[in-house]
Design a protein around this motif. Structure first.
Motif, PDB file in Angstrom:
ATOM      1  N   THR A 244      -3.678  -2.583  -5.064  1.00 23.60           N
ATOM      2  CA  THR A 244      -3.193  -2.032  -4.024  1.00 23.60           C
ATOM      3  C   THR A 244      -2.090  -1.436  -3.594  1.00 23.60           C
ATOM      4  O   THR A 244      -1.904  -0.477  -2.129  1.00 23.60           O
ATOM      5  N   ALA A 245      -1.339  -2.106  -3.794  1.00 21.34           N
ATOM      6  CA  ALA A 245      -0.086  -0.832  -3.624  1.00 21.34           C
ATOM      7  C   ALA A 245       0.158   0.117  -4.113  1.00 21.34           C
ATOM      8  O   ALA A 245       0.605   1.631  -3.288  1.00 21.34           O
ATOM      9  N   ALA A 246      -0.819   0.129  -5.059  1.00 23.61           N
ATOM     10  CA  ALA A 246      -1.234   2.330  -5.794  1.00 23.61           C
ATOM     11  C   ALA A 246      -2.094   2.887  -3.736  1.00 23.61           C
ATOM     12  O   ALA A 246      -1.668   4.116  -3.846  1.00 23.61           O
ATOM     13  N   ALA A 247      -2.993   1.771  -3.287  1.00 26.50           N
ATOM     14  CA  ALA A 247      -3.786   2.402  -2.581  1.00 26.50           C
ATOM     15  C   ALA A 247      -2.502   2.090  -1.362  1.00 26.50           C
ATOM     16  O   ALA A 247      -3.271   3.357  -0.459  1.00 26.50           O
ATOM     17  N   VAL A 248      -1.757   1.335  -1.223  1.00 24.46           N
ATOM     18  CA  VAL A 248      -0.995   1.979  -0.360  1.00 24.46           C
ATOM     19  C   VAL A 248      -0.326   2.597   0.482  1.00 24.46           C
ATOM     20  O   VAL A 248      -0.099   3.506   1.140  1.00 24.46           O
ATOM     21  N   ALA A 249       0.550   2.752  -0.924  1.00 27.21           N
ATOM     22  CA  ALA A 249       1.253   3.861  -1.286  1.00 27.21           C
ATOM     23  C   ALA A 249       0.744   5.477  -0.992  1.00 27.21           C
ATOM     24  O   ALA A 249       1.657   6.560  -1.203  1.00 27.21           O
ATOM     25  N   MET A 250      -0.755   5.905  -1.727  1.00 33.83           N
ATOM     26  CA  MET A 250      -1.587   6.712  -1.038  1.00 33.83           C
ATOM     27  C   MET A 250      -1.210   7.173   0.183  1.00 33.83           C
ATOM     28  O   MET A 250      -2.056   8.656   0.893  1.00 33.83           O
ATOM     29  N   ALA A 251      -2.094   6.815   0.447  1.00 36.93           N
ATOM     30  CA  ALA A 251      -3.010   6.202   1.786  1.00 36.93           C
ATOM     31  C   ALA A 251      -2.511   5.405   3.042  1.00 36.93           C
ATOM     32  O   ALA A 251      -2.901   5.904   4.432  1.00 36.93           O
ATOM     33  N   GLY A 252      -2.054   4.904   2.825  1.00 39.21           N
ATOM     34  CA  GLY A 252      -0.954   4.390   3.928  1.00 39.21           C
ATOM     35  C   GLY A 252      -1.663   3.161   4.492  1.00 39.21           C
ATOM     36  O   GLY A 252      -2.369   2.386   3.099  1.00 39.21           O
ATOM     37  N   VAL A 253      -1.511   2.074   5.307  1.00 34.11           N
ATOM     38  CA  VAL A 253      -2.138   0.443   5.725  1.00 34.11           C
ATOM     39  C   VAL A 253      -3.391   0.649   5.909  1.00 34.11           C
ATOM     40  O   VAL A 253      -3.621   1.496   6.841  1.00 34.11           O
ATOM     41  N   ILE A 254      -4.492   0.818   5.083  1.00 35.98           N
ATOM     42  CA  ILE A 254      -5.876   0.314   5.767  1.00 35.98           C
ATOM     43  C   ILE A 254      -6.951  -1.333   5.802  1.00 35.98           C
ATOM     44  O   ILE A 254      -6.463  -1.501   5.018  1.00 35.98           O
ATOM     45  N   GLY A 255      -6.988  -1.387   6.585  1.00 35.06           N
ATOM     46  CA  GLY A 255      -7.123  -2.387   6.898  1.00 35.06           C
ATOM     47  C   GLY A 255      -8.677  -3.232   6.614  1.00 35.06           C
ATOM     48  O   GLY A 255      -9.188  -2.165   6.477  1.00 35.06           O
ATOM     49  N   TRP A 256      -9.277  -4.220   6.685  1.00 39.00           N
ATOM     50  CA  TRP A 256     -11.122  -4.430   6.792  1.00 39.00           C
ATOM     51  C   TRP A 256     -12.062  -3.951   5.385  1.00 39.00           C
ATOM     52  O   TRP A 256     -12.249  -4.564   5.166  1.00 39.00           O
ATOM     53  N   VAL A 257     -11.039  -3.247   4.487  1.00 38.16           N
ATOM     54  CA  VAL A 257     -11.947  -2.596   3.928  1.00 38.16           C
ATOM     55  C   VAL A 257     -11.858  -4.116   2.502  1.00 38.16           C
ATOM     56  O   VAL A 257     -13.385  -4.986   2.117  1.00 38.16           O
ATOM     57  N   GLY A 258     -10.571  -4.317   2.202  1.00 37.31           N
ATOM     58  CA  GLY A 258     -10.866  -5.528   1.032  1.00 37.31           C
ATOM     59  C   GLY A 258     -11.335  -7.051   1.402  1.00 37.31           C
ATOM     60  O   GLY A 258     -11.656  -7.493   1.033  1.00 37.31           O
TER      61      GLY A 258
END
Lengths: 330, 257
Positions: A244-258
């Protein structure tokens, strides 16, 4: 549907979506052209540049982010025995978000912003675990979740503070846009940074997915069936946090998918984690590629991903619920 | 000599939480095919004793041995291979099928990275069939009756292939028909060789099912021994702190009121 047939169908669908994402854009590429470039045909230099430097990194980044968030959400819903849990539950997104906006405020280069976001995400969850252990609540999921909410709220306050301090002309729009999630400007180097985190996080989850599924029965039962529940949960948290940290660091905060994708997967496979996880990963990757393709094509301006995941995700989710398939008890 | 080794044995066992003793002097010995009934008011420590036997919490004093091996020397998997567990109720929010639940019992005999395959599936189906609920294999656990769920949990303990099973109030929340069904299933398992420790609030049921009994309340162990000798009026009166009378039915069975 049979497990293997389902996964084969999902892999096929993901490949189709990847090709679609690579084809669509201001400079359209036909599937034949994409195939030609991928098999080594360098005659059309513009197509080569668009595909290899812009389109493919972006499409693959979307797939990585979707897979990471979906896998983390699926693992958390099972280990925390709660179908309403998302990867943010222990504060990783808020922490990573705080790190990244701090980087933006300080005017750091993009790489440093991503590193700071990634590092702060990990640090936040480490703090939550340390706090839980200090409170002797390691065996109690509720204490851990409450610690996560508390630390997450602190990180949220930090984000607000950074916004307040930011220059409203330049930095604040950048921060706001970043927090809503985007893959605009993703490069091959970003992929190279995020991919190892995804793989390192995903491998233990996939390898141990049968045992992780037992955690859905509660710690005492899992232990009575031969699983070291406390240690396994910590491993799951470490893996999910890394991804999750890697995803957020690259793409910002994306809700709902998880939150949503594990539910979609569960409707196809039933609640067994060992069957649900691979489906969630494939659906998450495909869903995110579709959303990101829409994000860069529906308007002249890029639409933030966080807005699109909610706008696309909420109706799909309600539709699934309306069809009556609810693989959890009521 | 194999037959002589007790499946569960405790010597001078003291149970409790966080090293605070709750009850001491527990000496149990359970062999193949025996049913040991644990009787006592709520809060007496029945669940604490079960959790100690399962190695979920450490004993405050004394020792537990499973098949002759001290519990402290056994890994979590080793314990699961020796002792199965039937919890009072299911604690999962997910709608697993009955077969999914029973398959979980196979975990102690699978490698850490393995998933159950055809042999485990066959064993799980056999366990369901043995309890007469093979037709419920694909049913969602949330749609089953309390008794059926209990039978599924017992089937899971069978699929775990352990020589002994502890059952925490297996018939507590069941209606009469379900209670009867589950009690019959338990006796049949014991007659086929499994050793069973169960807790119950019903002395009549203990008298019907049990070979031995242990009576526990906050004062400690009131009595341990063969069922006929242990379930006396005086002891049950002391256990529950209300007057209890025992009568013999026309069938020769003990009844308490």
């Amino acid at each position: 549907m049979d497990e293997r047939a389902l996964n084969t169908a999902l892999v096929g669908a993901l490949l189709a979506v990847l090709i679609l994402g690579a084809a669509i854009g201001p400079f359209a590429l036909s599937p034949a052209r994409i195939a030609a470039v991928l098999t080594g045909d360098r005659s059309d230099s513009q197509a080569v540049t668009v595909l290899l430097n812009i389109r493919l990194p972006r499409v693959l980044a979307a797939a990585i982010v979707g897979a990471a968030l979906a896998a983390a959400g699926a693992a958390y819903q099972t280990t925390f025995r709660n179908p309403l849990v998302s990867p943010d539950i222990l504060g990783v997104s808020a922490g990573a978000g705080f790190g990244a906006v701090l980087g933006l405020l300080l005017g750091l280069p993009v790489v440093a912003i991503q590193m700071l976001g990634f590092g702060m995400g990990l640090l936040t969850v480490a703090l939550v675990i340390a706090l839980t252990l200090a409170l002797r609540g390691a065996g109690q999921v509720l204490i851990m979740v409450l610690c996560g909410i508390a630390i997450g709220a602190l990180a949220g306050a930090g984000i607000s503070l950074v916004k307040l301090l930011a220059d409203p002309e330049q930095q604040l729009p950048a921060i706001t846009f970043w927090l809503m999630g985007s893959l605009a400007g993703v490069k091959r180097a970003d992929l190279a940074a995020a991919l190892p985190a995804l793989l390192i996080g995903l491998a233990p989850l996939l390898a141990l997915r049968w045992r992780i599924g037992l955690l859905a029965m509660g710690d005492d039962e899992a232990r009575a069936m031969g699983v070291d529940a406390g240690r396994l949960r910590l491993l799951v948290i470490a893996c999910a946090t890394l991804m999750t940290a890697a995803a957020v660091a690259m793409a910002g905060v994306i809700g709902w998918v998880g939150l949503m994708v594990p539910h979609m997967a569960r409707l196809l496979t039933g609640p067994r984690f060992d069957r649900m996880l691979p489906a969630a990963i494939l659906i998450g990757a495909g869903f995110m590629v579709l959303v990101d393709t829409a994000a860069r094509t529906v308007a002249t301006l890029e639409v933030p991903l966080g807005i699109l995941t909610a706008v696309l995700g909420a109706p799909i989710f309600v539709l699934l619920l309306a069809r009556g398939a609810r693989p959890w008890s009521e | 000599m194999e037959r002589m080794t007790p499946l569960i044995e405790t010597r001078g066992l003291t149970i409790g939480h966080n090293r605070k003793p709750l009850i001491g002097g527990i000496d149990l010995r359970l062999c193949r095919g025996q049913v040991l009934c644990l009787l006592g008011p709520n809060g007496a420590g029945k669940t604490t004793l079960f959790r100690t036997l399962l190695g979920l919490i450490p004993p405050v004093g004394g020792e537990v041995a499973l098949l002759g091996q001290p519990l402290s020397a056994l890994s979590r998997t080793d314990i699961a291979r020796r002792l199965g567990h039937v919890p009072q109720a299911l604690a999962t929010p997910f709608a697993f099928s009955a077969l999914d639940i029973v398959l979980m019992g196979a975990s102690a005999r699978l490698g850490p990275f393995a998933r159950p395959g055809k042999p485990e599936r066959a064993r799980a189906m056999a366990a369901l069939a043995r309890l007469g609920i093979a037709d419920l294999a694909q049913a969602e656990i949330t749609r089953l009756s309390g008794g059926q769920r209990q039978l599924v949990l017992i089937a899971r303990a069978l699929a775990q292939d352990a020589a002994a099973i502890v059952m925490d109030e297996p018939t507590a929340s069941l209606d009469f028909a379900n209670r009867l069904q589950v009690a019959c299933a338990i006796r049949a398992l014991a007659d086929a060789g499994t050793a069973i420790v169960l807790s119950t609030h019903d002395p009549d049921q203990a008298a019907r099912l049990g070979d031995a009994a242990i009576l526990l309340n906050r004062d400690g162990v009131i009595a341990t021994g063969p069922i006929q000798e242990t379930l006396t009026e005086a002891r049950l009166t002391r256990l529950y702190r209300v007057p209890v009378t025992r009568s013999l039915g026309t069938d020769g069975r003990m009844h308490f009121h």
